[in-house]
Motif scaffolding. Structure first.
Motif, mmCIF file in Angstrom:
data_model
loop_
_atom_site.group_PDB
_atom_site.id
_atom_site.type_symbol
_atom_site.label_atom_id
_atom_site.label_comp_id
_atom_site.label_asym_id
_atom_site.label_seq_id
_atom_site.Cartn_x
_atom_site.Cartn_y
_atom_site.Cartn_z
ATOM 1 N N LEU A 84 -37.696 65.936 57.394
ATOM 2 C CA LEU A 84 -37.204 66.959 56.468
ATOM 3 C C LEU A 84 -36.362 66.310 55.374
ATOM 4 O O LEU A 84 -35.481 65.496 55.658
ATOM 5 N N LEU A 85 -36.603 66.704 54.133
ATOM 6 C CA LEU A 85 -35.977 66.063 52.982
ATOM 7 C C LEU A 85 -34.722 66.779 52.474
ATOM 8 O O LEU A 85 -34.384 66.695 51.293
ATOM 9 N N GLY A 86 -34.021 67.464 53.358
ATOM 10 C CA GLY A 86 -32.768 68.121 52.966
ATOM 11 C C GLY A 86 -32.953 69.569 52.581
ATOM 12 O O GLY A 86 -34.063 70.097 52.554
ATOM 13 N N GLN A 132 -44.704 48.711 63.485
ATOM 14 C CA GLN A 132 -43.275 48.997 63.568
ATOM 15 C C GLN A 132 -42.784 49.508 62.205
ATOM 16 O O GLN A 132 -43.070 48.899 61.171
ATOM 17 N N VAL A 133 -42.082 50.651 62.215
ATOM 18 C CA VAL A 133 -41.644 51.308 60.988
ATOM 19 C C VAL A 133 -40.190 51.745 61.130
ATOM 20 O O VAL A 133 -39.753 52.111 62.222
ATOM 21 N N ILE A 134 -39.474 51.719 60.025
ATOM 22 C CA ILE A 134 -38.120 52.264 59.938
ATOM 23 C C ILE A 134 -38.149 53.404 58.927
ATOM 24 O O ILE A 134 -38.785 53.290 57.872
ATOM 25 N N VAL A 135 -37.482 54.506 59.246
ATOM 26 C CA VAL A 135 -37.271 55.594 58.288
ATOM 27 C C VAL A 135 -35.764 55.817 58.215
ATOM 28 O O VAL A 135 -35.116 56.109 59.209
ATOM 29 N N GLY A 136 -35.221 55.645 57.026
ATOM 30 C CA GLY A 136 -33.802 55.888 56.778
ATOM 31 C C GLY A 136 -33.672 56.861 55.628
ATOM 32 O O GLY A 136 -34.655 57.439 55.168
ATOM 33 N N GLY A 137 -32.459 57.026 55.158
ATOM 34 C CA GLY A 137 -32.301 57.945 54.042
ATOM 35 C C GLY A 137 -30.918 57.953 53.457
ATOM 36 O O GLY A 137 -29.963 57.436 54.040
ATOM 37 N N THR A 138 -30.841 58.537 52.284
ATOM 38 C CA THR A 138 -29.575 58.744 51.600
ATOM 39 C C THR A 138 -29.411 60.237 51.401
ATOM 40 O O THR A 138 -30.226 60.881 50.738
ATOM 41 N N ASN A 139 -28.362 60.783 52.014
ATOM 42 C CA ASN A 139 -28.067 62.210 51.917
ATOM 43 C C ASN A 139 -27.522 62.562 50.539
ATOM 44 O O ASN A 139 -27.098 61.692 49.781
ATOM 45 N N PHE A 140 -27.508 63.853 50.248
ATOM 46 C CA PHE A 140 -26.983 64.351 48.982
ATOM 47 C C PHE A 140 -25.602 63.771 48.690
ATOM 48 O O PHE A 140 -24.717 63.768 49.536
ATOM 49 N N GLY A 141 -25.424 63.258 47.475
ATOM 50 C CA GLY A 141 -24.121 62.795 47.017
ATOM 51 C C GLY A 141 -23.631 61.504 47.643
ATOM 52 O O GLY A 141 -22.510 61.079 47.388
ATOM 53 N N ARG A 154 -38.118 42.766 57.571
ATOM 54 C CA ARG A 154 -39.501 42.437 57.916
ATOM 55 C C ARG A 154 -40.249 43.628 58.505
ATOM 56 O O ARG A 154 -41.281 43.468 59.134
ATOM 57 N N THR A 155 -39.704 44.793 58.323
ATOM 58 C CA THR A 155 -40.310 45.997 58.889
ATOM 59 C C THR A 155 -40.636 46.964 57.751
ATOM 60 O O THR A 155 -39.831 47.137 56.841
ATOM 61 N N LEU A 156 -41.810 47.583 57.805
ATOM 62 C CA LEU A 156 -42.172 48.587 56.814
ATOM 63 C C LEU A 156 -41.120 49.686 56.843
ATOM 64 O O LEU A 156 -40.839 50.263 57.900
ATOM 65 N N THR A 157 -40.503 49.965 55.700
ATOM 66 C CA THR A 157 -39.385 50.906 55.640
ATOM 67 C C THR A 157 -39.688 52.026 54.657
ATOM 68 O O THR A 157 -40.110 51.780 53.526
ATOM 69 N N PHE A 158 -39.448 53.263 55.093
ATOM 70 C CA PHE A 158 -39.547 54.447 54.242
ATOM 71 C C PHE A 158 -38.137 54.975 54.046
ATOM 72 O O PHE A 158 -37.349 55.007 54.993
ATOM 73 N N TRP A 159 -37.825 55.425 52.828
ATOM 74 C CA TRP A 159 -36.474 55.885 52.521
ATOM 75 C C TRP A 159 -36.522 57.294 51.930
ATOM 76 O O TRP A 159 -37.164 57.520 50.917
ATOM 77 N N MET A 160 -35.853 58.228 52.604
ATOM 78 C CA MET A 160 -35.793 59.613 52.127
ATOM 79 C C MET A 160 -34.512 59.774 51.300
ATOM 80 O O MET A 160 -33.472 59.216 51.651
ATOM 81 N N THR A 161 -34.611 60.544 50.213
ATOM 82 C CA THR A 161 -33.419 60.788 49.385
ATOM 83 C C THR A 161 -33.364 62.244 48.958
ATOM 84 O O THR A 161 -34.354 62.970 49.015
ATOM 85 N N HIS A 162 -32.170 62.636 48.547
ATOM 86 C CA HIS A 162 -31.966 63.945 47.951
ATOM 87 C C HIS A 162 -31.289 63.719 46.607
ATOM 88 O O HIS A 162 -31.006 62.589 46.232
ATOM 89 N N THR A 163 -30.999 64.749 45.883
ATOM 90 C CA THR A 163 -30.457 64.664 44.540
ATOM 91 C C THR A 163 -29.034 64.100 44.489
ATOM 92 O O THR A 163 -28.350 64.037 45.495
ATOM 93 N N ASP A 164 -28.591 63.713 43.307
ATOM 94 C CA ASP A 164 -27.227 63.227 43.038
ATOM 95 C C ASP A 164 -26.843 62.032 43.889
ATOM 96 O O ASP A 164 -25.790 61.995 44.515
ATOM 97 N N LEU A 165 -27.694 61.018 43.849
ATOM 98 C CA LEU A 165 -27.405 59.778 44.568
ATOM 99 C C LEU A 165 -26.411 58.942 43.768
ATOM 100 O O LEU A 165 -26.423 58.968 42.546
#
Length: 160
Positions: free
Chosen positions: A50-52, A124-133, A145-156
């Motif tokens: 979920l993207l926020g 092997q995968v990593i999913v991280g993220g940056t929350n709003f603000g 060395r791991t495929l990484t996906f990064w989720m973000t929301h607005t106002d980073l």
């Protein structure tokens, strides 16, 4: 658990009161859409992400809506970041609807320190993220060395 892929679900905006001029039963409609996404993810062996903006109002108080969401999330692995509609002053605090869901263990928030790691499509995968603000990291060492996906929301905010 191993997954075949990731399913990114953008901003459900769950609400017990319809925003704007909606004339349908908004709560049932949006819960139905989220349920469809979660069922599709299960059927296709995808990790729901979920993207926020899980809730439309940071102070959602309708227990029926919160209970229905708990029922949808129960028994599933779902990860998320939080959005501007989920928090007050750029932070998730006690007493907010999203905090209740997270503390109940029904939704796992990810960021640069609490990321999800597992197998996706046999890799092997990593999913991280940056929350709003929050601060967007300029580097992410655990995923070197791991495929990484990064989720973000607005106002980073950009930083180290």
């Amino acid at each position: 658990m191993s997954y075949q892929g990731l399913l990114f679900i953008g901003d459900p905006h769950l609400a017990s009161k319809a925003p704007g001029g909606r004339s349908d039963d908004f709560t049932e409609t949006i819960l139905g859409k989220l349920e469809w996404c979660l069922n599709y993810a299960k059927q296709e062996q995808l990790l729901p992400c979920l993207l926020g903006d899980i809730f439309h109002h940071k102070w959602e108080r309708q227990l029926r809506l919160i209970g229905d969401l708990c029922g949808l999330l129960s028994g599933r692995e779902v990860i998320s970041i939080y959005g501007n509609h989920d928090v007050v002053a750029d932070a998730l605090t006690e007493g907010q609807a999203l905090d209740v869901i997270v503390r109940a263990g029904l939704l796992r928030l990810v960021d640069e320190k609490r990321f999800w790691e597992g197998k996706v499509g046999g890799r092997q995968v990593i999913v991280g993220g940056t929350n709003f603000g929050q601060l967007f990291p300029v580097q992410f060492a655990p995923g070197f060395r791991t495929l990484t996906f990064w989720m973000t929301h607005t106002d980073l905010k950009v930083g180290n």
